[in-house]
Design a protein around this motif. Structure first.
Motif, PDB file in Angstrom:
ATOM      1  N   ARG A  95     -16.430   2.145  -2.698  1.00 59.82           N
ATOM      2  CA  ARG A  95     -16.233   1.279  -1.705  1.00 59.82           C
ATOM      3  C   ARG A  95     -16.243   1.974   0.027  1.00 59.82           C
ATOM      4  NH1 ARG A  95     -13.109  -3.757  -3.101  1.00 59.82           N
ATOM      5  NH2 ARG A  95     -13.679  -4.501  -1.156  1.00 59.82           N
ATOM      6  N   GLN A  96     -16.920   1.889   0.913  1.00 60.52           N
ATOM      7  CA  GLN A  96     -17.533   2.619   1.599  1.00 60.52           C
ATOM      8  C   GLN A  96     -17.317   1.909   2.725  1.00 60.52           C
ATOM      9  OE1 GLN A  96     -17.941   6.318   1.837  1.00 60.52           O
ATOM     10  NE2 GLN A  96     -18.257   5.589  -0.501  1.00 60.52           N
ATOM     11  N   GLU A  97     -16.643   0.399   3.008  1.00 58.41           N
ATOM     12  CA  GLU A  97     -16.355   0.216   4.063  1.00 58.41           C
ATOM     13  C   GLU A  97     -14.857  -0.250   4.525  1.00 58.41           C
ATOM     14  OE1 GLU A  97     -15.350  -2.358   0.546  1.00 58.41           O
ATOM     15  OE2 GLU A  97     -16.702  -1.688   0.997  1.00 58.41           O
ATOM     16  N   TRP A  98     -14.653   1.175   4.570  1.00 58.60           N
ATOM     17  CA  TRP A  98     -12.996   2.035   4.996  1.00 58.60           C
ATOM     18  C   TRP A  98     -13.229   2.489   6.149  1.00 58.60           C
ATOM     19  CZ3 TRP A  98     -11.382   6.296   3.832  1.00 58.60           C
ATOM     20  CH2 TRP A  98     -11.257   7.317   3.248  1.00 58.60           C
ATOM     21  N   ARG A  99     -12.725   2.741   7.008  1.00 58.33           N
ATOM     22  CA  ARG A  99     -12.296   3.926   7.979  1.00 58.33           C
ATOM     23  C   ARG A  99     -11.141   4.514   7.897  1.00 58.33           C
ATOM     24  NH1 ARG A  99     -13.089   0.665  13.384  1.00 58.33           N
ATOM     25  NH2 ARG A  99     -11.164   0.800  13.423  1.00 58.33           N
ATOM     26  N   LEU A 100     -11.221   6.181   7.909  1.00 60.38           N
ATOM     27  CA  LEU A 100     -10.045   7.059   7.168  1.00 60.38           C
ATOM     28  C   LEU A 100      -9.091   7.200   8.418  1.00 60.38           C
ATOM     29  CD1 LEU A 100      -9.499   9.491   5.729  1.00 60.38           C
ATOM     30  CD2 LEU A 100     -10.515  10.720   7.389  1.00 60.38           C
ATOM     31  N   GLY A 101      -9.394   6.815  10.059  1.00 59.58           N
ATOM     32  CA  GLY A 101      -8.364   6.238  10.810  1.00 59.58           C
ATOM     33  C   GLY A 101      -7.229   5.027  10.558  1.00 59.58           C
ATOM     34  N   ASP A 102      -7.889   3.785  10.034  1.00 60.87           N
ATOM     35  CA  ASP A 102      -7.227   2.500   9.391  1.00 60.87           C
ATOM     36  C   ASP A 102      -6.202   3.190   8.615  1.00 60.87           C
ATOM     37  OD1 ASP A 102      -8.366   1.217  11.926  1.00 60.87           O
ATOM     38  OD2 ASP A 102     -10.130   0.192   9.574  1.00 60.87           O
ATOM     39  N   VAL A 103      -6.847   3.730   7.142  1.00 65.13           N
ATOM     40  CA  VAL A 103      -6.632   3.738   6.361  1.00 65.13           C
ATOM     41  C   VAL A 103      -4.792   4.672   6.266  1.00 65.13           C
ATOM     42  CG1 VAL A 103      -6.089   4.760   3.613  1.00 65.13           C
ATOM     43  CG2 VAL A 103      -8.009   3.344   4.360  1.00 65.13           C
ATOM     44  N   THR A 104      -5.398   5.566   7.028  1.00 66.31           N
ATOM     45  CA  THR A 104      -4.240   6.994   7.273  1.00 66.31           C
ATOM     46  C   THR A 104      -2.829   6.070   7.697  1.00 66.31           C
ATOM     47  OG1 THR A 104      -5.458   7.857   8.785  1.00 66.31           O
ATOM     48  CG2 THR A 104      -5.224   9.310   7.016  1.00 66.31           C
ATOM     49  N   GLU A 105      -3.521   5.702   8.876  1.00 64.86           N
ATOM     50  CA  GLU A 105      -2.029   4.442   9.480  1.00 64.86           C
ATOM     51  C   GLU A 105      -1.724   3.244   9.060  1.00 64.86           C
ATOM     52  OE1 GLU A 105      -2.118   1.513  13.026  1.00 64.86           O
ATOM     53  OE2 GLU A 105      -3.893   2.826  13.290  1.00 64.86           O
ATOM     54  N   LEU A 106      -2.349   2.455   8.034  1.00 69.73           N
ATOM     55  CA  LEU A 106      -1.829   1.670   7.184  1.00 69.73           C
ATOM     56  C   LEU A 106      -0.521   2.996   6.316  1.00 69.73           C
ATOM     57  CD1 LEU A 106      -1.091  -0.709   5.753  1.00 69.73           C
ATOM     58  CD2 LEU A 106      -3.000  -0.555   3.925  1.00 69.73           C
ATOM     59  N   LEU A 107      -1.520   3.644   5.861  1.00 67.87           N
ATOM     60  CA  LEU A 107      -0.123   5.171   4.899  1.00 67.87           C
ATOM     61  C   LEU A 107       0.684   5.562   5.378  1.00 67.87           C
ATOM     62  CD1 LEU A 107      -3.120   6.828   2.655  1.00 67.87           C
ATOM     63  CD2 LEU A 107      -1.886   5.328   2.068  1.00 67.87           C
ATOM     64  N   ASP A 108       0.960   5.730   6.501  1.00 68.72           N
ATOM     65  CA  ASP A 108       2.008   6.516   7.433  1.00 68.72           C
ATOM     66  C   ASP A 108       2.743   5.404   7.535  1.00 68.72           C
ATOM     67  OD1 ASP A 108       3.168   8.253   8.867  1.00 68.72           O
ATOM     68  OD2 ASP A 108       2.671   6.792  10.555  1.00 68.72           O
ATOM     69  N   ARG A 109       2.057   3.963   8.235  1.00 71.16           N
ATOM     70  CA  ARG A 109       3.209   3.102   7.938  1.00 71.16           C
ATOM     71  C   ARG A 109       4.149   2.714   6.912  1.00 71.16           C
ATOM     72  NH1 ARG A 109       0.714  -1.257  12.696  1.00 71.16           N
ATOM     73  NH2 ARG A 109       0.609   0.253  14.133  1.00 71.16           N
ATOM     74  N   ALA A 110       3.416   2.146   5.734  1.00 72.28           N
ATOM     75  CA  ALA A 110       3.658   2.057   4.578  1.00 72.28           C
ATOM     76  C   ALA A 110       4.536   2.605   4.395  1.00 72.28           C
ATOM     77  CB  ALA A 110       2.621   2.171   3.430  1.00 72.28           C
ATOM     78  N   TRP A 111       4.569   3.931   4.404  1.00 73.48           N
ATOM     79  CA  TRP A 111       5.644   5.498   3.320  1.00 73.48           C
ATOM     80  C   TRP A 111       6.564   5.574   4.639  1.00 73.48           C
ATOM     81  CZ3 TRP A 111       5.647   7.577  -0.826  1.00 73.48           C
ATOM     82  CH2 TRP A 111       5.079   7.283  -1.638  1.00 73.48           C
ATOM     83  N   GLN A 112       6.472   4.450   5.784  1.00 70.40           N
ATOM     84  CA  GLN A 112       8.063   4.875   6.623  1.00 70.40           C
ATOM     85  C   GLN A 112       8.643   3.443   5.648  1.00 70.40           C
ATOM     86  OE1 GLN A 112       7.927   5.486  10.903  1.00 70.40           O
ATOM     87  NE2 GLN A 112       5.375   6.250  10.876  1.00 70.40           N
ATOM     88  N   ILE A 113       8.000   2.791   5.746  1.00 66.69           N
ATOM     89  CA  ILE A 113       8.994   1.616   5.154  1.00 66.69           C
ATOM     90  C   ILE A 113       9.080   1.957   3.762  1.00 66.69           C
ATOM     91  CG2 ILE A 113       8.686  -1.265   4.131  1.00 66.69           C
ATOM     92  CD1 ILE A 113       8.289  -0.435   7.158  1.00 66.69           C
ATOM     93  N   ILE A 114       8.041   2.122   2.550  1.00 66.59           N
ATOM     94  CA  ILE A 114       9.017   2.705   1.334  1.00 66.59           C
ATOM     95  C   ILE A 114       9.908   3.999   1.309  1.00 66.59           C
ATOM     96  CG2 ILE A 114       7.349   4.574   0.321  1.00 66.59           C
ATOM     97  CD1 ILE A 114       7.375   2.683  -2.226  1.00 66.59           C
ATOM     98  N   THR A 115       9.764   4.611   2.474  1.00 73.61           N
ATOM     99  CA  THR A 115      10.695   5.800   2.647  1.00 73.61           C
ATOM    100  C   THR A 115      12.511   5.215   2.943  1.00 73.61           C
ATOM    101  OG1 THR A 115       9.240   7.766   2.917  1.00 73.61           O
ATOM    102  CG2 THR A 115      11.575   7.657   3.462  1.00 73.61           C
ATOM    103  N   MET A 116      12.622   4.474   3.877  1.00 76.01           N
ATOM    104  CA  MET A 116      13.516   3.441   4.305  1.00 76.01           C
ATOM    105  C   MET A 116      14.727   2.730   3.095  1.00 76.01           C
ATOM    106  SD  MET A 116      13.082   0.311   7.265  1.00 76.01           S
ATOM    107  CE  MET A 116      12.754  -0.409   6.524  1.00 76.01           C
ATOM    108  N   VAL A 117      14.223   2.057   2.531  1.00 73.99           N
ATOM    109  CA  VAL A 117      13.686   1.286   1.479  1.00 73.99           C
ATOM    110  C   VAL A 117      14.538   2.053   0.038  1.00 73.99           C
ATOM    111  CG1 VAL A 117      13.360  -0.387   0.217  1.00 73.99           C
ATOM    112  CG2 VAL A 117      12.667  -0.399   1.974  1.00 73.99           C
ATOM    113  N   SER A 118      13.771   3.419   0.003  1.00 72.82           N
ATOM    114  CA  SER A 118      14.614   4.336  -0.966  1.00 72.82           C
ATOM    115  C   SER A 118      15.479   4.624  -0.731  1.00 72.82           C
ATOM    116  CB  SER A 118      13.278   5.124  -1.704  1.00 72.82           C
ATOM    117  OG  SER A 118      11.785   4.400  -1.598  1.00 72.82           O
ATOM    118  N   ASP A 119      15.348   4.976   0.711  1.00 78.45           N
ATOM    119  CA  ASP A 119      16.761   6.053   1.421  1.00 78.45           C
ATOM    120  C   ASP A 119      18.210   4.705   1.488  1.00 78.45           C
ATOM    121  OD1 ASP A 119      15.805   7.942   1.411  1.00 78.45           O
ATOM    122  OD2 ASP A 119      15.009   7.688   3.856  1.00 78.45           O
ATOM    123  N   ARG A 120      17.460   3.443   1.777  1.00 80.78           N
ATOM    124  CA  ARG A 120      18.599   2.549   1.409  1.00 80.78           C
ATOM    125  C   ARG A 120      19.239   2.705   0.197  1.00 80.78           C
ATOM    126  NH1 ARG A 120      23.136   0.491   3.758  1.00 80.78           N
ATOM    127  NH2 ARG A 120      23.239  -1.982   3.594  1.00 80.78           N
TER     128      ARG A 120
END
Length: 133
Positions: A95-120
């Protein structure tokens, strides 16, 4: 459907005689993911589910398998999570209806959250194992 009951498999795989205590950091992180699944468009939910949650689960099971050899929960995830991550990559390729910047921003935020939870979770586990019996 494959994910239903994994919490029960994990609970059955060890006998500690108690349930996990409520924790505000774990609760807030989990709530963030639930909220994102509620408000994000479909393809972004795929990114969260497959490229963050499944990848995080694989990381967790890769660490848990050597620590708990023969554990059913970790063995199950070692096998399934890699395929689930690949599903996400395939969907993004198809599927091509996504923008790289949007996906990388989402990935960055989500990995910050999952890392915070995992560390906890790791902090709580270390605290539990070092407490006097």
């Amino acid at each position: 459907q494959e994910e239903i009951g994994h919490d029960e498999i994990l609970a059955d795989s060890h006998d500690i005689g108690r349930t996990a205590d409520w924790d505000p950091v774990v609760e807030a992180g989990a709530a963030w993911f639930v909220d994102q699944f509620r408000v994000l468009p479909g393809l972004h939910r795929v990114v969260l589910a497959h490229l963050v949650r499944e990848a995080g689960s694989l990381t967790f099971s890769n660490a848990g398998s050597p620590a708990f050899p023969g554990n059913v929960y970790f063995a199950l995830h070692d096998e399934e999570d890699e395929e689930h991550i690949e599903m996400g990559y395939r969907l993004l390729a198809e599927r091509q209806e996504w923008r790289l910047g949007d996906v990388t921003e989402l990935l960055d935020r989500a990995w910050q959250i999952i890392t915070m939870v995992s560390d906890r979770i790791a902090e709580l586990a270390r605290r539990d194992t070092s407490a006097p019996a």
